[in-house]
Design an enzyme around this catalytic site. Structure first.
Site, PDB file in Angstrom:
ATOM      1  N   LYS A  76      17.503  30.988 -26.395  1.00 52.78           N
ATOM      2  CA  LYS A  76      17.608  29.550 -26.633  1.00 52.78           C
ATOM      3  C   LYS A  76      17.834  29.307 -28.119  1.00 52.78           C
ATOM      4  O   LYS A  76      17.192  29.936 -28.970  1.00 52.78           O
ATOM      5  CB  LYS A  76      16.325  28.848 -26.162  1.00 52.78           C
ATOM      6  N   SER A 151      14.346  21.031 -21.776  1.00 55.53           N
ATOM      7  CA  SER A 151      15.407  21.192 -22.761  1.00 55.53           C
ATOM      8  C   SER A 151      16.073  22.565 -22.711  1.00 55.53           C
ATOM      9  O   SER A 151      17.115  22.783 -23.321  1.00 55.53           O
ATOM     10  CB  SER A 151      14.829  20.977 -24.162  1.00 55.53           C
ATOM     11  N   SER A 175       9.760  22.160 -20.380  1.00 56.90           N
ATOM     12  CA  SER A 175      11.149  22.527 -20.671  1.00 56.90           C
ATOM     13  C   SER A 175      11.560  23.941 -20.284  1.00 56.90           C
ATOM     14  O   SER A 175      12.720  24.303 -20.442  1.00 56.90           O
ATOM     15  CB  SER A 175      11.446  22.301 -22.158  1.00 56.90           C
TER      16      SER A 175
END
Length: 483
Positions: A76, A151, A175
């Site tokens: 990420k 997210s 998330s």
């Protein structure tokens, strides 16, 4: 090999039936073909990836390989990684090349894992749909009209679409779990402090936690073994004995007490999700688990408490982005204050600005006691609810989100409606507990639905065992979108 689990890839590499360079090449080719459609990756660097793969192959040839040496991993874009752009999905950091590695990156490098690319995300991890990225929304590989969740939507979409066998994500209010649910993969948020936050760009420091996302619970356990551990550079990192998170995977579920919170099955839960959770609970009962009803009476207060605490911490953390030391700087300005204002106005997106304004307001003189302090008191009540519930059960089960993935743009003009989709995940972060999402079925429209498993503090191994036994009896985690 693109459908293989981490364990299967490790075995293939050890048997020399495939090299790390060949494996990396397969995934890079798939990213090149599918990422223009899915938008799951922000940065891909074949040169860097193939250099890491070559080093992994050399380590294996020299007999210096670990279990996961040479296995590809997506990261990420919130973890600092030396030499790679670390944008956090924001224009503010579009030009930022990290000068050092986050603790988790140090750990995956030491384990010999190969970075396949950096995944798209909601800007500074603020969002539930992955629509807030400066680089555009990520699309759900099961249905391109749907959001992948946020997210960590880029990481979830990458694993679901087999662009990577596993990925790292972060979970501030759900998330990891929510995108894992919407994309039909497995993801775990560990107990707060188990994974170091050093080098993980901060959103809300008392809530943020990194964790793995993969096809199976066993893969998540292997990755958690890699990234968990004490780090003296993070004041919230917990100094505890090293754990093997795979140690309970073979245990029977006979006698396990599973708690079902009555508040998680009230109004607002879609019929599709209720059906899938009911079927999953029935499967666990077949495996020997005993179901008990528990209560988490302050669940509905988790949304207002979270959306006071998280923006307050974000307001403080994001004050460092001023156009002076790093990140975006306005091209034209009259003086220092004008540079601050224009740089921040240009660099941040609408959702980030919204949360900074809310956070600044609740921390301001005259409002701190009325909002922030009260939210912290509610946070303690939420943690106490879980403490009482765990006196009656070993793990808590429920939905991850009230519905399957909604359409891109469906809730983007209604922030409150968007925030309500986090009702079942926020309280876990507020209490600092571990939680995970496991693929458990599909909605009538073919979009995946996950089962949430919540554990007591440091109960990751038990949670992973429940998930693993469920996956041994079902094949939801083996299903992949047709791309």
């Amino acid at each position: 090999m693109i459908n293989a689990t981490l364990k299967e890839l490790s075995a293939a590499l050890a048997a020399k039936s495939v090299s790390s360079a060949e494996l990396a090449g397969q995934f890079l080719d798939r990213i090149a073909a599918l990422n223009p459609t899915l938008n799951a990756f922000i940065t891909v660097s074949p040169e860097k990836t193939l250099a890491e793969a070559a080093a992994a192959d050399a380590a294996r040839a020299a007999g210096q390989a670990g279990l996961l040496t040479g296995v590809p991993l997506a990261i990420k874009d919130i973890f600092c990684q030396q030499g790679w752009k670390t944008s956090c999905g924001s224009k503010m950091l579009d030009n930022f090349i990290a000068p050092y590695d986050a603790h988790v990156i140090e750990r995956v490098r030491a384990a010999g894992l190969v970075t396949i690319g950096r995944t798209n995300m909601d800007e500074f991890a603020m969002g539930s749909a992955n629509e807030n990225s400066y680089y555009g929304p990520v699309k759900n590989p099961w249905d391109l009209a749907a959001i992948p969740g946020g997210s960590s939507g880029g990481s979830a979409a990458a694993v679901a679409a087999r662009l990577a066998p596993a990925a790292l994500g972060t979970d501030t209010g759900g998330s990891i779990r929510q995108p894992a649910s919407h994309c039909g993969i497995t993801g775990i948020k560990p107990t707060y402090g188990v994974v170091s936050r050093y080098g993980m760009v901060a959103f809300a420091s008392s809530l943020d936690q990194g964790g793995p996302m993969a096809q199976t619970a066993e893969d998540c356990a292997l990755l958690l073994n890699t990234i968990a551990g004490f780090d003296s550079r993070d004041s919230t990192s917990l100094e505890r004995p090293t754990e093997d998170y795979t140690r309970e995977l073979g245990n029977s579920l006979a006698g396990l007490k599973v708690g079902l919170p009555r508040e998680y099955f009230a109004a607002g839960l879609s019929a599709d999700v209720a059906r899938v959770i009911d079927e999953a609970v029935a499967q666990l009962k077949k495996l020997g688990a005993e179901v008990v009803e528990v209560s988490l009476p302050n669940t509905e207060l988790s949304i207002p408490a979270y959306y006071v605490i998280a923006p307050a911490e974000a307001s403080s953390n994001l004050s460092r982005y001023d156009g002076v030391r790093y990140g975006h700087r306005a091209a034209e300005y009259k003086d220092l204050v004008d540079m601050y204002e224009k740089s921040r106005a240009e660099g941040f997106g609408a959702e980030v600005k919204r949360r900074i304004l809310v956070g600044t307001y609740v921390l301001s003189h005259g409002y701190y006691d009325a909002y922030y302090l009260k939210a912290q008191k509610i946070r303690r009540l939420i943690a106490d609810d879980f403490k009482k519930a765990f006196e009656q059960c070993d793990v808590i089960l429920g939905p991850v989100a009230p519905t399957a993935a909604f359409n891109i743009g469906e809730k983007s003009n209604d922030p409150v409606e968007m925030y309500l989709s986090d009702i079942y995940t926020l309280s876990v972060n507020l209490a600092g507990l571990p939680g995970m999402s496991v693929p458990a079925g599909f909605a009538a429209n073919g979009r995946p639905i996950g089962l949430q498993i919540i554990g007591n503090y440091f109960g990751e191994a038990k949670m992973l065992n429940v998930a693993h036994q469920f996956q041994q009896a079902t094949d939801w985690h083996r299903k992949a979108p047709a791309l």
